[in-house]
Write a protein that holds these residues in place. Sequence first.
Motif, mmCIF file in Angstrom:
data_model
loop_
_atom_site.group_PDB
_atom_site.id
_atom_site.type_symbol
_atom_site.label_atom_id
_atom_site.label_comp_id
_atom_site.label_asym_id
_atom_site.label_seq_id
_atom_site.Cartn_x
_atom_site.Cartn_y
_atom_site.Cartn_z
ATOM 1 N N TYR A 30 -78.065 -21.370 18.061
ATOM 2 C CA TYR A 30 -78.920 -22.431 18.601
ATOM 3 C C TYR A 30 -80.096 -22.711 17.663
ATOM 4 O O TYR A 30 -80.434 -23.868 17.380
ATOM 5 N N VAL A 60 -72.596 -24.305 19.646
ATOM 6 C CA VAL A 60 -73.189 -23.417 20.653
ATOM 7 C C VAL A 60 -72.365 -23.470 21.934
ATOM 8 O O VAL A 60 -71.991 -22.432 22.503
ATOM 9 N N PHE A 77 -75.180 -27.704 17.441
ATOM 10 C CA PHE A 77 -75.388 -27.666 18.894
ATOM 11 C C PHE A 77 -74.042 -27.709 19.629
ATOM 12 O O PHE A 77 -73.855 -27.039 20.655
ATOM 13 N N TRP A 90 -77.726 -21.369 27.308
ATOM 14 C CA TRP A 90 -78.020 -22.108 26.084
ATOM 15 C C TRP A 90 -77.053 -23.285 25.903
ATOM 16 O O TRP A 90 -77.401 -24.289 25.272
ATOM 17 N N ALA A 144 -77.872 -27.005 24.739
ATOM 18 C CA ALA A 144 -77.254 -27.475 23.496
ATOM 19 C C ALA A 144 -76.536 -28.808 23.688
ATOM 20 O O ALA A 144 -76.525 -29.647 22.784
#
Length: 257
Positions: free
Chosen positions: A41, A63, A60, A72, A76
């Motif tokens: 990230y 992720v 992203f 996360w 993302a």
Amino acid sequence: MHKTLVKPLVVGLSLVLLAGCATSKNKADTNYVARDVSTLYNAAKYRLDRGQFKIAAALFDEVERQHPYSPWARRAQLMSAFSYYMGRDYTQSIQSAQRFLSIHPGNKDAPYAYYLISLCYYEQIADVTRDQKITEQALNSLGELIRRYPQSRFAADARLKVDLVNDHLAGKEMEIGRFYERRGQWLAATVRFRTVIDKYQTTTHTPEALMRLTETYLALGIPAEAEKTAAVLGANYPGTKWYKRAYDLIREHAPSA
């Protein structure tokens, strides 16, 4: 177009960089390597902060792909949409934001996702001489944001943009109406000018539309309608050049005593 509300959101949507996380500057960042979620990230955030939007978006996305069940991943998804937007890849930005909404419809950041979608359409609006499909999409997405989240921080900006979009669409109708009028296609021109008055009456094009309607009604041989239209113009926009022109036209076509 204005991005004043967009950029500050990065702070709120991003996690604070963790001490000691990897911030590699080489192209290996975008290669598939299994990495812990915080490192991945923050590598994406590092690229975003340096204006490397395409790479940031890819990271992203990675992720979510590597850590789909992590908190996360949700962040993302939205940061990916933002990165694509900043890189002017509007199609990918819209898709990423829509994916976020489909998975997290009730999330607190949903208004921002709707706002991003609206901006992507809004910033693609072409001049009035071109097809207005994107303009209609911008209007629809802005309207959806306002309906769903009328009290959100984005709604006020969306309302301002709706006014601008409506003015743009009215301008398109006027352009087509004038085209028909120049060719003596009075009925077709009348339909366009009436659309401006009926659908976009709060825009800047209304006074001219009323004057043009006065012209087309006279050309169609219905002076009574022309007089009514000129009266509406005079009542609402007195002292304008459009009223003066309409008034002169009515006088010119008045029967001799």
